[in-house]
Design an enzyme around this catalytic site. Sequence first.
Site, PDB file in Angstrom:
ATOM      1  N   LYS A   1      33.432  41.225  30.347  1.00  0.00           N
ATOM      2  CA  LYS A   1      34.693  41.948  30.110  1.00  0.00           C
ATOM      3  C   LYS A   1      35.669  41.079  29.320  1.00  0.00           C
ATOM      4  O   LYS A   1      36.439  41.590  28.504  1.00  0.00           O
ATOM      5  CB  LYS A   1      35.327  42.329  31.460  1.00  0.00           C
ATOM      6  CG  LYS A   1      36.798  42.628  31.387  1.00  0.00           C
ATOM      7  CD  LYS A   1      37.425  42.678  32.760  1.00  0.00           C
ATOM      8  CE  LYS A   1      38.931  42.535  32.696  1.00  0.00           C
ATOM      9  NZ  LYS A   1      39.407  41.155  32.589  1.00  0.00           N
ATOM     10  N   ASN A   2      35.649  39.771  29.562  1.00  0.00           N
ATOM     11  CA  ASN A   2      36.622  38.914  28.896  1.00  0.00           C
ATOM     12  C   ASN A   2      36.142  38.409  27.533  1.00  0.00           C
ATOM     13  O   ASN A   2      36.774  37.536  26.939  1.00  0.00           O
ATOM     14  CB  ASN A   2      37.025  37.760  29.823  1.00  0.00           C
ATOM     15  CG  ASN A   2      37.861  38.278  30.988  1.00  0.00           C
ATOM     16  OD1 ASN A   2      38.300  39.429  30.971  1.00  0.00           O
ATOM     17  ND2 ASN A   2      38.078  37.443  31.992  1.00  0.00           N
ATOM     18  N   ARG A  58      45.810  44.344  28.407  1.00  0.00           N
ATOM     19  CA  ARG A  58      46.534  43.296  27.686  1.00  0.00           C
ATOM     20  C   ARG A  58      45.905  43.011  26.318  1.00  0.00           C
ATOM     21  O   ARG A  58      46.421  42.226  25.541  1.00  0.00           O
ATOM     22  CB  ARG A  58      46.544  42.002  28.501  1.00  0.00           C
ATOM     23  CG  ARG A  58      47.425  42.077  29.726  1.00  0.00           C
ATOM     24  CD  ARG A  58      47.370  40.820  30.526  1.00  0.00           C
ATOM     25  NE  ARG A  58      47.826  39.660  29.793  1.00  0.00           N
ATOM     26  CZ  ARG A  58      49.101  39.377  29.548  1.00  0.00           C
ATOM     27  NH1 ARG A  58      50.040  40.179  29.967  1.00  0.00           N
ATOM     28  NH2 ARG A  58      49.438  38.290  28.883  1.00  0.00           N
ATOM     29  N   CYS A  99      46.400  43.156  35.032  1.00  0.00           N
ATOM     30  CA  CYS A  99      46.551  43.066  36.480  1.00  0.00           C
ATOM     31  C   CYS A  99      47.864  42.396  36.849  1.00  0.00           C
ATOM     32  O   CYS A  99      48.293  41.437  36.198  1.00  0.00           O
ATOM     33  CB  CYS A  99      45.386  42.262  37.065  1.00  0.00           C
ATOM     34  SG  CYS A  99      43.855  43.189  37.063  1.00  0.00           S
ATOM     35  N   ASP A 101      39.322  33.777  38.439  1.00  0.00           N
ATOM     36  CA  ASP A 101      38.743  35.102  38.731  1.00  0.00           C
ATOM     37  C   ASP A 101      37.677  35.042  39.832  1.00  0.00           C
ATOM     38  O   ASP A 101      37.270  36.078  40.355  1.00  0.00           O
ATOM     39  CB  ASP A 101      38.135  35.711  37.460  1.00  0.00           C
ATOM     40  CG  ASP A 101      39.189  35.984  36.407  1.00  0.00           C
ATOM     41  OD1 ASP A 101      40.371  36.067  36.761  1.00  0.00           O
ATOM     42  OD2 ASP A 101      38.843  36.087  35.219  1.00  0.00           O
ATOM     43  N   VAL A 148      46.297  28.757  38.246  1.00  0.00           N
ATOM     44  CA  VAL A 148      46.332  29.466  36.950  1.00  0.00           C
ATOM     45  C   VAL A 148      47.363  30.587  36.958  1.00  0.00           C
ATOM     46  O   VAL A 148      48.156  30.732  36.019  1.00  0.00           O
ATOM     47  CB  VAL A 148      44.928  29.998  36.574  1.00  0.00           C
ATOM     48  CG1 VAL A 148      44.971  30.727  35.234  1.00  0.00           C
ATOM     49  CG2 VAL A 148      43.923  28.849  36.521  1.00  0.00           C
TER      50      VAL A 148
HETATM   51  N1  EPU Z   1      50.719  32.327  29.942  1.00  0.00           N
HETATM   52  C1  EPU Z   1      52.034  32.197  29.578  1.00  0.00           C
HETATM   53  N2  EPU Z   1      52.420  32.689  28.359  1.00  0.00           N
HETATM   54  C2  EPU Z   1      51.551  33.318  27.519  1.00  0.00           C
HETATM   55  C3  EPU Z   1      50.190  33.429  27.893  1.00  0.00           C
HETATM   56  C4  EPU Z   1      49.801  32.940  29.131  1.00  0.00           C
HETATM   57  O1  EPU Z   1      52.843  31.640  30.318  1.00  0.00           O
HETATM   58  O2  EPU Z   1      51.962  33.747  26.424  1.00  0.00           O
HETATM   59  C5  EPU Z   1      50.285  31.832  31.262  1.00  0.00           C
HETATM   60  C6  EPU Z   1      49.863  32.987  32.189  1.00  0.00           C
HETATM   61  O3  EPU Z   1      50.981  33.592  32.795  1.00  0.00           O
HETATM   62  C7  EPU Z   1      48.942  32.298  33.159  1.00  0.00           C
HETATM   63  C8  EPU Z   1      48.285  31.213  32.296  1.00  0.00           C
HETATM   64  O4  EPU Z   1      49.114  31.062  31.140  1.00  0.00           O
HETATM   65  O5  EPU Z   1      49.680  31.682  34.184  1.00  0.00           O
HETATM   66  C9  EPU Z   1      46.878  31.523  31.865  1.00  0.00           C
HETATM   67  O6  EPU Z   1      46.826  32.790  31.230  1.00  0.00           O
HETATM   68  P1  EPU Z   1      45.768  33.112  30.085  1.00  0.00           P
HETATM   69  O7  EPU Z   1      46.523  33.394  28.827  1.00  0.00           O
HETATM   70  O8  EPU Z   1      44.732  32.058  30.072  1.00  0.00           O
HETATM   71  O9  EPU Z   1      45.151  34.463  30.619  1.00  0.00           O
HETATM   72  P2  EPU Z   1      44.779  35.748  29.796  1.00  0.00           P
HETATM   73  O10 EPU Z   1      44.225  35.419  28.480  1.00  0.00           O
HETATM   74  O11 EPU Z   1      45.907  36.736  29.877  1.00  0.00           O
HETATM   75  C10 EPU Z   1      42.283  35.866  30.543  1.00  0.00           C
HETATM   76  C11 EPU Z   1      41.453  36.848  31.304  1.00  0.00           C
HETATM   77  C12 EPU Z   1      41.818  36.774  32.775  1.00  0.00           C
HETATM   78  C13 EPU Z   1      41.557  35.361  33.262  1.00  0.00           C
HETATM   79  C14 EPU Z   1      42.382  34.370  32.425  1.00  0.00           C
HETATM   80  C15 EPU Z   1      42.122  32.936  32.802  1.00  0.00           C
HETATM   81  C16 EPU Z   1      41.090  38.558  29.676  1.00  0.00           C
HETATM   82  C17 EPU Z   1      41.338  39.952  29.225  1.00  0.00           C
HETATM   83  N3  EPU Z   1      41.700  38.178  30.789  1.00  0.00           N
HETATM   84  O12 EPU Z   1      43.630  36.306  30.719  1.00  0.00           O
HETATM   85  O13 EPU Z   1      40.964  37.664  33.450  1.00  0.00           O
HETATM   86  O14 EPU Z   1      41.940  35.263  34.609  1.00  0.00           O
HETATM   87  O15 EPU Z   1      42.069  34.545  31.034  1.00  0.00           O
HETATM   88  O16 EPU Z   1      40.809  32.594  32.552  1.00  0.00           O
HETATM   89  O17 EPU Z   1      40.321  37.819  29.073  1.00  0.00           O
HETATM   90  C18 EPU Z   1      40.335  39.162  35.102  1.00  0.00           C
HETATM   91  O18 EPU Z   1      39.269  39.246  34.482  1.00  0.00           O
HETATM   92  O19 EPU Z   1      40.537  39.680  36.239  1.00  0.00           O
HETATM   93  C19 EPU Z   1      41.411  38.422  34.491  1.00  0.00           C
HETATM   94  C20 EPU Z   1      42.660  38.463  34.945  1.00  0.00           C
END
Ligand code: EPU
Length: 443
Positions: A23-24, A97, A121, A311, A333
Amino acid sequence: MAKLLTIQGGKPLQGTVKVRGAKNLVPKAMVASLLGSEPSELRNVPEIRDVEIVHNLLTIHGVKVDRDSAAGHMTLDPRETYSAEHSQIDAYAGDSRIPILFCGPLMHKNGEAFIPDLGGCRIGDRPINYHLEVLRNFGAVVDKQPNGIHISAPKGLKGAKLELPYPSVGATEQVLLTAVLAEGITELKNAAVEPEIHDLIAILQQMGAIITVYTDRTIRIEGVNRLSGFKHRAIPDRNEAASWASAALVTEGDIYVHGAAQRDLTAFLNTYRKIGGEFEVDDEGIRFWHGGKALQPLVLETDVHPGFMTDWQQPMVVALTQAHGVSIVHETVYENRFGFTEALKRMGASIQLHRECLGSNPCRFGQRNFLHSAVISGPSELKGTDINVPDLRGGFSHLIAALAAQGTSTVTGIEIINRGYEHFIDKIEGLGADIDISAALAA
Ligand code: EPU
């Protein structure tokens, strides 16, 4: 129509489930196809809602998407793209997102992009400040409007020297998807290096991009003028695999996860073994089962790759409710990823949440007001209850708890779980669970 899932718990889950593409990764690979001047082919595509959302978003931007859902094959032809109506984007983006990752490709293709208010989420604030900051550094002009963000590149996009405050997966993908066609060289420090990022880099390299990953989390991208298409088989969903592994442990079952790859689960498998789970790897997947002895408590900290992934935390917490002794889980995280424990407590689990960084290293949430450490005392006998699913992983963890619990649980809000778990109802049934699905009564 909203569904109600009724679970009679207490039966070990036994049998085989198949996991397909991550999914990611898959939705991001689909976005990458936009950058090409030729069609792309993606294999191992799961039938999950995040894929539907990106399919629709690509279609309204002119990408022709052909799909054999059962086979998991998809072709994406981006040769005639155009800007879409804001209202259409808003309608199709749903609560995902992923739309934020359309910024770079759409600016390269059409000179502009529109990003509606983002969902995802509710596991923390989930800001997009890193994304907007890196885009501004490439020369994008960001205009915040009441219904979303309009972003444009009147002078084109130029490579930049960048450093992320935290190795964000999404912001790293944003940089990759923007830098590959930007003019000149981009250097990104403190990048995320999750397996899904490496798979996206492999896709972009096939398309003609020049990307180097250094051992110190630095990624260097040399911009090129044109990208072609890709032909790629998506890496398997390691988070779904870990979820089924936890389900095998908690229900004292035995599940073969066809498609699971050991390589991307190292930190999970180490923890699984320490708590008392057994696993056996073969060329096609991994078999997971309960080792038969009392489960052991442990101290666990989530982290960016190659650490224990956030996750995996929620399903593992359910397993720790069955361990003999006190476990500590420190979530580093997301600041708010323990909301799901409220339902576990109603089921009989003993879990206390703390604002302090418990266990090992202090994290960036330690001086702030977030309940981001959990102390779990076990073993607790879980009893069935009524559950409303709060988020994707938390929701699946509730299912695991309900499947292991004595008595009946009713679960609403299961549509959220479709975002990332393909055919999960059929899979649970196939593993021998006693479940029933019906229309939910309006509250
Ligand atoms: N963050 C910021 N500012 C930003 C972006 C992120 O402060 O502009 C912070 C977030 O709030 C968080 C941390 O950085 O505390 C990490 O966030 P990240 O950007 O790595 O997460 P993401 O890209 O939004 C993806 C996965 C998540 C997974 C995380 C960490 C997707 C669609 N989602 O999210 O997956 O937990 O990376 O590996 O790829 C899930 O599958 O249930 C899920 C939430």
